[in-house]
Write a protein that holds these residues in place. Structure first.
Motif, PDB file in Angstrom:
ATOM      1  N   THR A 183       1.252   0.457   3.594  1.00  0.00           N
ATOM      2  CA  THR A 183       1.061  -0.415   2.441  1.00  0.00           C
ATOM      3  C   THR A 183       0.885  -1.863   2.882  1.00  0.00           C
ATOM      4  O   THR A 183       0.945  -2.190   4.072  1.00  0.00           O
ATOM      5  CB  THR A 183       2.233  -0.276   1.456  1.00  0.00           C
ATOM      6  N   SER A 184       0.658  -2.750   1.927  1.00  0.00           N
ATOM      7  CA  SER A 184       0.438  -4.164   2.222  1.00  0.00           C
ATOM      8  C   SER A 184       1.758  -4.879   2.499  1.00  0.00           C
ATOM      9  O   SER A 184       2.833  -4.436   2.080  1.00  0.00           O
ATOM     10  CB  SER A 184      -0.303  -4.832   1.064  1.00  0.00           C
ATOM     11  N   ARG A 219       0.302 -10.446   4.912  1.00  0.00           N
ATOM     12  CA  ARG A 219      -1.100 -10.143   4.643  1.00  0.00           C
ATOM     13  C   ARG A 219      -1.521 -10.626   3.260  1.00  0.00           C
ATOM     14  O   ARG A 219      -2.575 -11.243   3.091  1.00  0.00           O
ATOM     15  CB  ARG A 219      -1.327  -8.637   4.757  1.00  0.00           C
ATOM     16  N   ASN A 220      -0.702 -10.325   2.241  1.00  0.00           N
ATOM     17  CA  ASN A 220      -1.092 -10.722   0.890  1.00  0.00           C
ATOM     18  C   ASN A 220      -1.063 -12.233   0.712  1.00  0.00           C
ATOM     19  O   ASN A 220      -1.869 -12.799  -0.022  1.00  0.00           O
ATOM     20  CB  ASN A 220      -0.189 -10.045  -0.145  1.00  0.00           C
ATOM     21  N   PRO A 256      -4.419  -1.945   1.572  1.00  0.00           N
ATOM     22  CA  PRO A 256      -4.624  -3.046   2.514  1.00  0.00           C
ATOM     23  C   PRO A 256      -6.067  -3.213   2.981  1.00  0.00           C
ATOM     24  O   PRO A 256      -6.473  -4.319   3.338  1.00  0.00           O
ATOM     25  CB  PRO A 256      -3.709  -2.691   3.687  1.00  0.00           C
ATOM     26  N   ALA A 303       2.994  -7.716  -2.609  1.00  0.00           N
ATOM     27  CA  ALA A 303       2.736  -6.757  -1.527  1.00  0.00           C
ATOM     28  C   ALA A 303       3.528  -5.477  -1.771  1.00  0.00           C
ATOM     29  O   ALA A 303       4.620  -5.496  -2.345  1.00  0.00           O
ATOM     30  CB  ALA A 303       3.112  -7.369  -0.187  1.00  0.00           C
TER      31      ALA A 303
END
Length: 280
Positions: free
Chosen positions: A140-141, A145-146, A228, A161
């Protein structure tokens, strides 16, 4: 919507809150679950134990009994259901994505795939699938990253996220962030190209569904957030329908039990463990 003056006092806030009783919105749990207006075909309303619509950028969780069938539906064609599973009374036994892929010699989730723990036991099985767009490789995110992509990845932001939402779901089940392993996801596909790179294949479209069967008592954590690898620049995630009903676990003689030698061994490991505990 109430005005600020209407809720400025404790009495006003209480009256406003009580007035919301019975109000329905697009994304919410239905209590009791048997009140869900359209149970799956062949399922009696009284067999429903979980009925909920999860908005994009949100999460949910539930403990399900062995044999329960969990149906996830991508209502708008933009859901991405990131899933974690834990043994309900032994959370140190949890979904192991590496074993889920390597033990069954198959990196692509679909009908007949088993979601395995690191103890070689089956947590859940995939019994039906009309999507074919899933991912057991990417996870998952994350907050970093987010934040880099959307400007914020915290749980309360417009672009949460998946891991941040999993943390909240975990805490509500007595688990900590260190208890969270890599997840699998449904409804946004990933394939591996001949050169080893990942290829995002997106959604199968609105109405696609996948049904899982709990093979032990499990704690289910779900985060409905963009994949993602989703290339769209905007944070895009549609509604996820979650329905669960009482059923029976996979038993000897079921085609799923006998599908592969590896799967049969995993089921035998599961039943052996449950029999020793007086459950199976």
């Amino acid at each position: 919507m109430a005005t600020l003056s209407a809720t400025a006092s404790t009495r006003g806030a209480r009256d406003h809150a009580r007035a919301q009783g019975g109000r329905a919105v697009d994304a919410m749990p239905v209590l009791p679950a048997r009140a869900w207006p359209a149970p799956p075909e062949g399922v009696a309303p009284e067999a429903l134990v979980w009925a909920e619509t999860v908005a994009g950028g949100n999460y949910t969780h539930r403990v399900l009994a062995r044999g329960t069938e969990l149906r996830l539906t991508d209502l708008d064609g933009d859901a991405c259901a990131h899933l974690l599973l834990f043994c309900a009374d032994r959370p140190w036994e949890r979904l192991n994505t590496a074993d889920t892929v390597k033990v069954l010699w198959n990196a692509y989730l679909g009908p007949g795939h088993l979601l395995l723990s690191d103890q070689g036991r089956v947590l859940a099985s995939v019994v039906a699938d009309t999507s074919g767009r899933h991912d057991a490789l990417t996870g998952t995110s994350t907050l970093a990253r987010n934040t880099a992509r959307y400007g914020d990845g915290t749980a309360q932001s417009p672009s949460p996220a998946g891991r941040e939402l999993f943390k909240l779901a975990a805490l509500k089940n007595g688990l900590s962030p260190r208890d969270l392993p890599p997840s699998v996801s449904f409804f946004q596909g990933v394939r591996i190209a001949p050169d080893g790179s990942t290829v995002f294949t997106g959604s199968a479209g609105p109405g696609a569904g996948v049904t899982l069967r709990a093979e032990q008592d499990v704690t289910v954590l779900l985060a409905n957030v963009p994949h993602p690898l989703d290339p769209r620049p905007a944070y895009t995630c549609g509604r996820l329908e979650v329905l669960a009903h009482r059923a029976a676990p996979t038993a000897p003689g079921d085609p799923l039990w006998e599908a592969t030698p590896e799967g049969r061994r995993a089921f035998l490991n599961t039943v052996d463990h449950l029999t020793a505990r007086g459950i199976a």
